[in-house]
Structure formats: C-alpha cells, structure tokens
Design a protein around this motif. Sequence first.
Motif, short mmCIF file in Angstrom:
data_model
loop_
_atom_site.label_atom_id
_atom_site.label_comp_id
_atom_site.label_asym_id
_atom_site.label_seq_id
_atom_site.Cartn_x
_atom_site.Cartn_y
_atom_site.Cartn_z
N ARG A 1 -9.25 7.24 -10.28
CA ARG A 1 -8.16 8.10 -10.71
C ARG A 1 -6.85 7.31 -10.90
N ASP B 1 -3.36 14.53 -9.45
CA ASP B 1 -3.62 13.53 -8.40
C ASP B 1 -2.32 12.98 -7.82
N TYR C 1 -11.63 11.49 1.17
CA TYR C 1 -10.43 10.77 0.79
C TYR C 1 -9.35 11.79 0.45
N ILE C 2 -8.10 11.43 0.59
CA ILE C 2 -7.05 12.43 0.35
C ILE C 2 -7.06 12.86 -1.12
N GLY C 3 -6.80 14.13 -1.30
CA GLY C 3 -6.80 14.66 -2.67
C GLY C 3 -8.19 14.86 -3.23
N GLY D 1 -7.29 17.55 -6.67
CA GLY D 1 -7.79 16.54 -7.60
C GLY D 1 -8.77 17.11 -8.59
N PRO E 1 0.83 -1.21 0.00
CA PRO E 1 0.00 0.00 0.00
C PRO E 1 0.87 1.26 0.00
N ALA E 2 0.39 2.29 -0.69
CA ALA E 2 1.15 3.54 -0.75
C ALA E 2 1.15 4.27 0.58
N TRP E 3 0.14 3.96 1.41
CA TRP E 3 0.09 4.56 2.75
C TRP E 3 -0.67 3.63 3.68
N HIS F 1 -10.47 7.19 -5.72
CA HIS F 1 -9.06 6.84 -5.87
C HIS F 1 -8.89 5.72 -6.89
N ARG G 1 -5.06 -3.08 -3.43
CA ARG G 1 -3.87 -3.50 -2.67
C ARG G 1 -2.98 -2.32 -2.33
N GLU G 2 -2.91 -1.36 -3.25
CA GLU G 2 -1.96 -0.26 -3.04
C GLU G 2 -2.58 0.91 -2.28
N GLY G 3 -3.80 0.74 -1.80
CA GLY G 3 -4.37 1.76 -0.92
C GLY G 3 -5.35 2.70 -1.59
N GLN H 1 -7.82 9.23 6.72
CA GLN H 1 -8.93 9.59 5.85
C GLN H 1 -10.25 9.37 6.58
N HIS H 2 -11.29 9.97 6.05
CA HIS H 2 -12.64 9.82 6.61
C HIS H 2 -12.66 10.22 8.09
N LYS I 1 -11.54 14.73 5.83
CA LYS I 1 -12.93 14.28 6.06
C LYS I 1 -13.39 13.31 4.99
N ASN J 1 -13.14 25.40 2.36
CA ASN J 1 -13.94 25.29 3.58
C ASN J 1 -13.26 25.96 4.77
N GLU K 1 -3.32 2.84 6.87
CA GLU K 1 -4.62 3.39 7.27
C GLU K 1 -4.68 3.36 8.79
N TRP L 1 -0.86 12.10 -3.97
CA TRP L 1 -0.45 10.74 -3.62
C TRP L 1 1.04 10.67 -3.27
#
Lengths: 416, 985, 93
Positions: B532, A183, A66-68, A73, A21-23, B529, B521-523, A202-203, A64, A238, A25, A187
């Motif tokens: 995109r 985007d 998803y990121i971006g 985005g 995963p890129a990040w 997401h 898998r990559e988040g 996120q969220h 609040k 915001n 959770e 990321w």
Amino acid sequence: MRYSAYSIIKQALSGNRLWQPAWREPEPKPHYDVIIVGGGGHGLSTAYYLAKEFGITNVAVLEKGYIGSGNVGRNTTIIRSNYLLEGNNPFYELSLQLWEGLEQDFNYNAMVSQRGVMNLFHSDGQRDAYARRGNGMRMHGVDAELLDREQVRRMMPYLNFDHARFPILGGLYQPRGGTVRHDAVAWGYARGANQRGVDVIQHCEVTGIRRENGRVVGVETNRGFIGCGKLALAAAGNTTTVGRMADLDLPIETHVLQAFVSEGLKPAIDNVITYGAGHFYISQSDKGGLVFGAELDFYSSYAQRGNLQTVEHTLEEGVTMIPGLSRAKVLRAWGGVMDMSMDGSPIIDRTPIDNLYLNCGWCYGGFKATPASGFCFAHLLAKDEPHHVARFLRLDRFERGYMIDESGKGPQPNLH
Amino acid sequence: MTSYRLDAGGAINRAQALSFSFDGRNYKGLQGDTLASALLANDQMLMGRSFKYHRPRGPVTAGSSEPNALLTIGSGARSEPNARATTVELYQGLVAASQNRWPSLKHDIGAVNSLLSPFLGAGFYYKTFMWPAAFWEKLYEPLIRKAAGLGKLALEADPDRYEKAWAHCDLLVIGAGPAGLMAALVAGRAGLRVILADEGFRPGGSLLSESVSVAGLAAVDYAGGLVSELSSLPNVTLMPRTTVFGWYDDMVFGAVERVQKHVASPSPELPVERLWRIVAKRAILASGAEERPLVFGGNDKPGVMTATAARTYLNRYGVAVGGKVAVFTNGGSGYRTAADLAAKGVEVTAVIDARAQSADVAPAGIRVIRNAGVVATNGRHRIDGLLLERAGFEEVIGCDALAMSGGWSPIVHLMCQRGTKPVWSEESQAFLAPNVGNSFVAAGSAAGVETISECLRDGAAKAASLASELGFAAHGANLPDVEGEYDASFAPVWYVPGAKDKAFVDFQNDVAVSDLGAAQREGFRHIEHTKRYTTVGMATDQGKLGNVNTAGIVAAMRGVSPAEIGTTTFRPFYTPVSFGALAGAAQGEHGAPVRTSPLHGWAKKNGASFVEAGLWYRSAWFARDGEKNWRESVDREVLSVRANAGLCDVSTLGKIEIFGAGAAEFLDRIYCNGFLKLPVGKARYGLMLREDGIVFDDGTTSRLGEHHYVMTTTTAYATDVMTHMEFCAQTFWPELDVRFVSVSDQWAQMSLAGPKARIIMSRVVQDDLSDAAFPFLAARAVTLRGGLKARLFRISFSGELAYELAVPAGYGEAVADAIMEAGRDEGICAYGVEALNVLRIEKGFITHNELDGRTTADDVGLGRMMAMQKPDFIGKRLSTRFGLTAADRLQLVGLKPVEPEKQINAGAHLLKEAAKPSLANDQGFVSSACYSPALGSFIALAMLKSGRERVGERIVVWDALRGMEVPADVCAPVFVDAENAKLHV
Amino acid sequence: MASLITCPHCGTRPKEEFTIRGDAAPRRPGSADRDEAWYAYVYIRDNPKGRILEYWHHAGGCRRWLVVDRDNLTHEVFGVVDAADFQRTEAAE
C-alpha cells in the motif's frame, strides 16, 4: 521527524536513506492507563486524540494483524455529513470539520479532497425526503443544496438523463463532502499517536479480558497479559468476538460489503455520486481508479469476500447511472466485514462492566466517522461522559426506544 | 531493422494480411497476430508510458500479465482504454492509440518526473503538499489527477450489447495448454460434460510457442489435433476467448467470453461480451506458470522482455524481437530462447547467466558469461546495449533486445480467491497452489510441473482421478513422446546487485527496489503495508509479474524466507472485466422490470401522464385541452371529485387473498387493531406494526366469507407485507390454519369517488347500492350488468362517497370504459395519483410520507387503534418503550399558511416564530403538502413536536434549501368534512 | 452458499431467487414473558463466527421460509429445512 517540503528535499539529496520509521515497534509494557483493542482507523484516532487533546499518553493500541488492516484499509474513502437525524448529523459534521483540518493537525497528507457528494433523486417522494434531510443539515449549519435536473446535468452531463428506467429528477449536493486517501488516515494517526508516546503494537491479538471483582483489569494476549486502567474496544467487524470475552450482549450482526476499483483512467468523474434508484456510489481516486460499491451481500458473514450476484447487481446499477462506464474495466473486488447495528447507527458508550468501553456498530459508514469517532471515544475515556455530539449513540437506546434509524427499516440489520 | 517478421514459421496466416493503425500511422499485420506481435513485426517496440515517471515502455510479456503495452482500442463510444496489446487479437481495421503521454508517445512531457524521481520516492505525497492548506485541492491535487490515470474513457453510451448465461458441467478445465487440453480429452472421452475455457483466441497454450515436437509433430500441430478431437466430442464445450476471472462459493465460476471483441463492426445479433456463471462439479486449474522478470538496473527499457515472451513472438508469431538479442537468465528458459533465436538466424550477442555453474548449454558460437549480472541498460526508446558486471569488472554488450528469465511462478490466482493463501516451496522457490479440497485441483505448470511431457501426463492423471470420483470410468490417454524439451529449473536471483539505474519490481507503477527498501526503513514492513505504501502490485496487472519478486526481495532485505513475508491477498478479478459484461442486459431502461396496471390502456386513452411508482407506472394526471400545466389538471380533477365524481386506477395496491379457519386469528395477530369480530361483508382499516412497535403498513381487509378475507396493502409495501405475513405464518404460528396468496396482478381495481358515485355505480352494478343495503364499509361480491362477477368495497381515501370495484384483470379496461360512459352525464372525470394525493391530504389520511419507518401509531393519531387488550400482536410489547411513548415525539398536525397563496413544500422544517434555525430549535418537518383547490390555499400535513397540543399555534415553515420561510398556523390534520358527513350518505 | 441454495421443495437454485432475513436462533417470546426477553429477541444477536442458523426466503420460488444451517466463515452449507418444520421440531424439544 516532521514532514515538509524541506524534509523531502533534504532527504532526497542524501539518497532517501535517512527517513525514520513512521512508528516504533515497542514491546508491550505490563500496564497502561488505557488499552485500545483494534488498530484500525477508529482505534488509532482514539489513541491520537487521547494523547493530543486529553494528555493521556500511557496508552497502547493492540492490533492482531497490521495496523489499518480492517475497514480503514478497505473502503470507498467517502467523507460526508449529510445525515438526517439529530442523533447522527452533528456527530458526522464534527467529523467533517476534523477532516478539514486533519493534515495540518497530524502532519501527514491524507489527501482530503472535498470534491462534493451528490445524492441523486428519481421521484417526488425521494426529493421530499432529501429536502427534509437537506433542511435538517442547514438547520445545523451544514452545507446542502437541492439541485434540479438541469443543474445536475450541467455538473455531470455523462449521467443517464435520457434512457434511464428511473429518470434523474435532481440531487441533494453537499459540496464539502469528498474523499480521503484511506490508508494514509491509519498511518497518519498511528504516526501522530506514536510521536506522542502511544505504543502501537502490531501482531498482538487479544484472547481474553481479565476481570477482577467485576471490573476489567487487563487483557490476555498472544504476547502475555497486559494490565490496564480502562479497556476500549474498537474492533468493528469483530466486536462480538471481542465483546464475548466480557460476556457483553450486543445488538450487532456481522455482514460483508463489497467494494470495487477499476483500472486507472484519466479524470472522468469529479465528484462522489450516489444513485437514488439503488445503492450504487462512485468516485475517482487521485490515481485514476474508479472506486465504487453498492449494497451488502445480505447474509451473515465473516469472510472478507463477496458473491458474484452482488457484483453483477452493483455493475448493473453503475452502468445504468453512467452508461459511459460500460467499457471501463473492473480491476479488483474486495469484501469487508461490517458491524451492522440494529438501527444502522453506531455506538460509542460505556458498558455495564466497569472500565470497559465500547466503540462499534459502524455499519458500512465508519470511515467518514474516523476522526469524530476517535475524538468522542477519547472524550468518553478521558472524562467518563459522552461528548455532546455523541450523546445519542448509546448502547441502551434500543431498550429505551430511542433508535437512530436513518433508513427507517427497523431492527433488521441487513436492511440498513 | 531491429525487430522484424521472419520469412517463415509461426502459427499465423501469411496469406491474410490485416491493416491496422497505431497512433494514426497505418501498419500491416497477419491473421493470427496479437496487436503486440504485429507492432513488433513493424519494428514498433515503444508501446506505452509508465504510470508515475512516464518512462518509455515496450511489451515485457506476450500474454495477459502485461503491465506496459496498454493501448486504447477503437474510437468514439466503442473505444476501450487499457487494452493489453499482448492479448488483443488483430483484426482488419483495428485502431489503436497509445496512452498517458503528451504530446506524443515519443515525446512525453511527463517524463520529467523521471528526473525528479529522487523527490518522488515511495509515499512522497504523504509527506508534502500540505502547505498552504488550500493549495492541495486547488493546485497540487488537480495536477496529480491530470498526470495520473492511464487510458481515457470516452464516457459515452456503449452502442453494443452484453448478455449473461449459466452453464453446468461435470468438469471445468481452466486453460487450454498441454495440461488443460489433455485433461479435457481424458474427461471428454470418459463421457463427462466438460467445459474447456481459455483466455486466448487459439487453444494450445505453450504448445503454440515452444519448439518441441510431440508425437512426432510440431507442438502446434499436435495441439491442433487435440483441439479437433475435442471439438468432435458432443459432451465437450470449447470456450476460447473466455477468461475465468473468479471462483465463488459452491463451485460457481465467473467467466467472460469475448464474443465480438475481435471484429471491426460487431453484429447487433450478438453480444460483444457474454458473462458466464459456470457451475462445475469439479474443476482443474491449468493456467500455467508466469515467467518472472529479473530485477536489475534499467530492466524496464523497451526491448527488455521475458525469455518466454521473446520465444513466443519468435515461434508463434514469426517475429524476431531484435536483430541482436542478449539473454539474461538464471535458468534453462534463457538458454532455450537463445537456441530458438539462433535456429531462426537471429543474432544472440550473449547469454548472461547469473549462476556460477549450470548444466545449461548455449548453441555453438554464442558467448556464455556466467556468474554475471546486468547492472544498467542503454538507450532511450529502445535498449541499445547493456552494462554487465562480473567479478568486479564491467563490460558493455551491444543488443537491441534483452530476453530475461528469473524463474517460474505457478499461476494460482483463482485458487487463492476464497481465503486460502498460496504456500511457499523452498524446493520450487515459488508459491504453490494451496490444497483447497478435491473439487478444484491444479494441473500442469500451475501445479509446479515443468516440462510439456509432464504437463500432458499431469493433466491426464488429474482428469482421470476426478472422473472416477464422479463415477466415470476414465482411461488414461496414450501419452505422446515429446522431443526437444529443456530443463526449466532455475536458481533464484531476487535482485541483481550493483544496479546503476532504477531496478523495477512493478513496471507499470514504477516501483523500484529502492522503494521497497524505503518502505522497510519507514516501518511499512508487513507485505500489505509495503504494497500500500509503495503501490507495488496495485497496477492493472495486479502484481502478476512483480509480487513474487517483491516477496523475495523483501525477504532478502530482512534475511528471512519468502514464506515469512507471504503474498498479498488474491481477489477477483483474474484479469480486469468490463463494466458492460458484468452489467449485462439489465441496464439503462432495462435496469428494472416494468409493471403496468390492467387499466394502463384505459388511462392512456384518457390522456394520462404516467409516473414511476416503484416498478409500476401509475397515471399521475389526465390533462385536458387548454390546461397549461399539471396543477390545472389536478385542481380540476380534485374539484370534480368533490362536486361530481372521478374514477381512479388503484390496481397497484397489494391484494392478498386469505383463507382458512385460522384466518381471523392470524389477522388479529398481525394487525394492531382487532379483527376477530369483523363481520362477513365488511371492510376494516387495519394498521400493521413491526415487532419494534413502529408502524409497518396500513390498508383494508374485508371479510368475504366465514373463512375468506381479502387484504389490500399500500403499493410500495405490497411485497414486504406478503413476505412478512409468510414469515409470521410459517415461523411463528405454523399451527394456524391459514393460507394466502398474492392476487395483486389478478384484479383490476378502480375507485369511483364523489357525491355522484352511487348513481354512476348503480348503472354498472346490478345489486342494490342504497346506503341501507350497501353502507359505508360494506364489502362483498356483486354482479355487473352483463353478468360479470366482481367485488365491491365501500371504502374511501378521499372523504367522499366512494366505491372500490375489483374485476378480473382482463375485464378492467372494459369495465372502466363502462363506468366512464355511465358517468359522462354526471360530470365524471378520470383522476390520477396527484389528485388522489390532494384529496387524501385534504382529508388528513396518511401514507408512507408520514409512515417513514420511524413513526408510531400514536404519532399519527392512531394510538387508540392499538388493541392492547389483545394477548399478542406483532409490535405490541416493544411499542410501550419509553422513547416510543414520550410526550415530546413528533405528532401529526395540519398546517395552513397565513397567506393562502404561500406555497409550502414537503421536506421543509418547522421553527417557532422568531426562533433561530438550529437542531435544538427544530420543531419537526412537513411530510406532505399540496394546493387545496377546495380551500383555495396551500395546505400541509406535518410532524410537529408534541403537535396535538399545539393546534392554533403560529409556526414558521423553514425551507432553506429553496429559500422559503412561510408563517403557518397549526391545525388539526383534516381540512374538509371533519365530521365525515359525506361518507355516510 | 453464496451462489447456490438447495431448497427442500425446489432443489438447488441460484441465490438470486432468495432473500435473507437473519439469525434464526432467537425465539419469539410469549405474552407472559418479561420486557427484557422481548428486547433481547428483537435486538440482541449472538452473531457467532462459524456455524449459524439463518432465515432465507425462497421469494422467487416456492415462497417458503427456510432455515439454512451454514458456516459464515467458510460459507459451507450443512443443511436446509423448511422453517415451519424447524419451528415444530424446536417446539417439540
């Protein structure tokens, strides 16, 4: 996991099933040194630079959605540093320099593409104004060229030179300007911050700002209270909603700006071009879509959608500038909500409330500022003093009479 | 022969053959064909290449959701890239070409990408191409750009016209299928003003392609009957070839009508496309439902298409999509296609049903294989067989086309464009239209209704209900009997397991199931997401076919309901709309209105060259024989004004007539200087500030009577000043008795300037113009010789003795002629805005070059004009802020180059001598510059840091953009007649 | 709201005929008011998310300034009044 050509091949040979995963959770911790509200480009870049440049890693970014999901985005991806005023020019130039080294820095290909930005001019007065701007850029060592009509024609023969209501007289050209895959910026910063220990959450919606003895001590969220040393707001669009939780009075109005993309086309437009007899601007993405926009819808709005009149007006200017666009087709239109400040320039500053810091007022120009905004905001958070290039972007500048008014339109936000 | 035209049947005109070409080869089609049906009739299944892997592709639909069969139509400046062959109406002489392939559609080098696909998965480009840094822009990116994109834009000016119109109706019906036709009929009979818009060229929707009978007629004939009754109703407007692309605020819909896209040579009398803004009291969305593709290995081979598409080509166009067709389905639609094909004598090799059990029955003789799935397909440019798997056993089935059905998704796009998301229905296994209130409702299969009879009933009921809301008595139509309907229900199969080849979710963008998995898998787990990162749903069809499957597949991967995954945001446009249609007629030379002065004709006959000034064309200079360039003309005009006299058109200045007992007080509040004591018969220079204390505009205001004033503004700010005054009068001080009206267009105004101005003006004006009788700043009504009433103002923007004469616009040219005649012996000349500019720079008068929206009155040397003793004026309080009064602000000065012939350009910056260029050393900029023939030197006005105390200092004018550095001396900003002696003669 | 505005003088007209200035809530201070009040009037905005009063100008029509009472999230319009009437009503309250 570091990305490289080697990693691509290695992963491909194992069926692309082992990418990480890129990040993470993560669950929110009870307390962070710094909480950043807003997981857009500016919030994420702030977290990244806090960790990388200032060694502050006990940081959370609260988003609040998803990121971006905000304007990083949803923009026209242009980067440039062709600003007139001393309050802006060095700041955006720092940003452009950070863009130039960004991909190697955060090990993510954001496709920074320095295709050149051309601002067309159509009258002697406009030429003089652009000359003033271009010379100001050169004063600061920023690249700028003043091109005449024939020089522009050689670069962009498809522009409307012969049948335009306002003939093209020339252009101010910044070769180092260009576009970035938007985007990927969010990321890349998120991944880079995550790797350095930042919690990107996120969220997690901030619903209140808790103060004790006049100082901010943390935030209420839909996932409970989270304490912090410093609270950094980076929630453009915001800002007022979040700022109100701490009773901040802000020189901000929220407006909607539409942007557009065409169907994919073979390469047709090589540079970023802006129309001087209107507000139209256009570039072509690496995927082939023409990405363009023009002006605000002009009314206060938090709805992320626009009106048809502005769509039509945008296309009128587009086809006037490049008649050969007529048979291309517009695929999609979207609206983003903008923090419009009262002089058209942003704010990166402390607030009158202890431990509360503010990054806002990006109008419709926040994307290009993403690296410098994060860098300077991180500097402010780490050192409690403004970064040199952001020293004019103060919250109290209106009260003191030091507006940074690039367009000269005064305190009516929808005119900037 | 694999796909072919049947001998009979179809809603096509077999008597009318049409020739067309595709990739240089000539073909024949029939009237009523789409380009796709005509190509299929000619056994041309391969129509395109995909975006990323350049895989060969054929049409997968027969409608506007088509992702694959994108062609370039037409040639030269009329060529249109990315046209969907499935919706292009065939016409005689149509020229089509395939796209995104090289050297040819059959042999495309780009297809090598398909072999490299293990390295080119979702988001691969974010992870590489970074080394060495310079290679991205120099090598990788140009290659990617060249390979990307679809069709090629000619980038030539469009020879055709576009136009726009408004339409108003009680009820807009979107879609002319069974629900839409019946809704329009019920509403039309009830007397509502109805607009029925349909994207196709023939109304009827599914009635044109389904093999049912309605009221005892073939469905297509029943549709024809409805259409002819609708056509006979005067209150119903049928709009075929019209796509409603957007739903905007206040029930305004955007639509584009393709007026002449289906003709070989468009008539110049008509637009090719027309943009409609339709204002509807109510609207019905009857846009139908989309059949979902099944997601299985090799589902993108040419010849694999939806069951509805195969049925539409068969029944509507009389084309068999294959000689041996296999069907893969999870519901009744596949069976119906098999039955229709069999009925027309087309071989159906198998019906493969993903479900273990179903009530659907295939026609006798057709093999049904239940509980099975296709896992691969064979063939390159066309499917030539498939591999299915059933209970662990594999079997190869021969076929040259494969009709697939994965269930239905109501087309709810328009209803979701204003922030409301569609709602997942477990029962329907689909996202249904959200409730957006009573004004806009879905009907028919857009509302999740399945059969034609139910669609007819739903359309009638919804229309009747809306009609009665609007106060019309609606009678339900007699609903016809429908025979031969089928059960369209289905059991969802998001993903067929065991794929041995890529299973595509988004055909055009080559997004496969494996890419969706990689994103998870990559988040990149949020659906936005996922979109995109993989580009699913971002192709020209905007996910019409793939988005619901994406939600279903991602939900299945995560073990949740599709409701939790949701959809991405629906935004305009429903289908892509041309730039030309959205731009309409207001483009090119018509991109903005043209304003010409009442003296335009006078200027023209005196040899003027014109220049754009906002919307105006102003006379710039008046060249005479022998003058080699504009500078020679301007120099002569300037010298002539200084020595004799010149006449200049100043009609473009804003002119506002102000009346009322409160007029003086009003003026006193909007100007920063005092106006209460201005006597009748006098003019005064006035400076307006914005509320933030910055200069807004300047001009003169003259008192013509006790309660009557006339104001002039600058040309550029005429509208803004008027608007500002209206705002102040209406919102701040509605109690003040003041009224005003713009009279900019009502008066021709001309400035006669120069030492001989009085002599000349006296020959035209009856009144006594001696200095005693008509002194500097006098302003009053006069009578011209001949009796015309006019207004004369003794004001000067040149420093010379000067008069501005205003006459009713229609008299302007005659009066200007008379003045020129009266001045002929005195050496009068016409002068333009270039000379005007030189004259004002020589005199140090400011314009918006200096007043750039950041300058204060004090910056330009007018600080003492601000009457701070007044209790209030606009801008008073905030003008006192520290930053606006700081000593280091830029101040207006004059500049003279040390060497007079060295040119100074506006836009240059200023440096101290020997200082290095840097922002810290930046001393200001040149705001206005010109050559002064009076001084024989270039001169300039500049804004210089603390400028007024630096008169006499030597400075460098730094113009790096033009490679110029000119030493200059700072001087007071006035170069001629500093004592104003010439004004008071 | 973003497509049509009902002018109290001219009826329902397309947005094309209007220009928009911004928030109609701030009241211009008097000459006796402190600097802070003037600064707030010119620069500080409530910027509500939801219902807002906004100045629109019927520039291509009667040239009256109007106050539009609307929701900036849904774009629903609740009412449109002449700005002078609005000012008089406010002053009376």
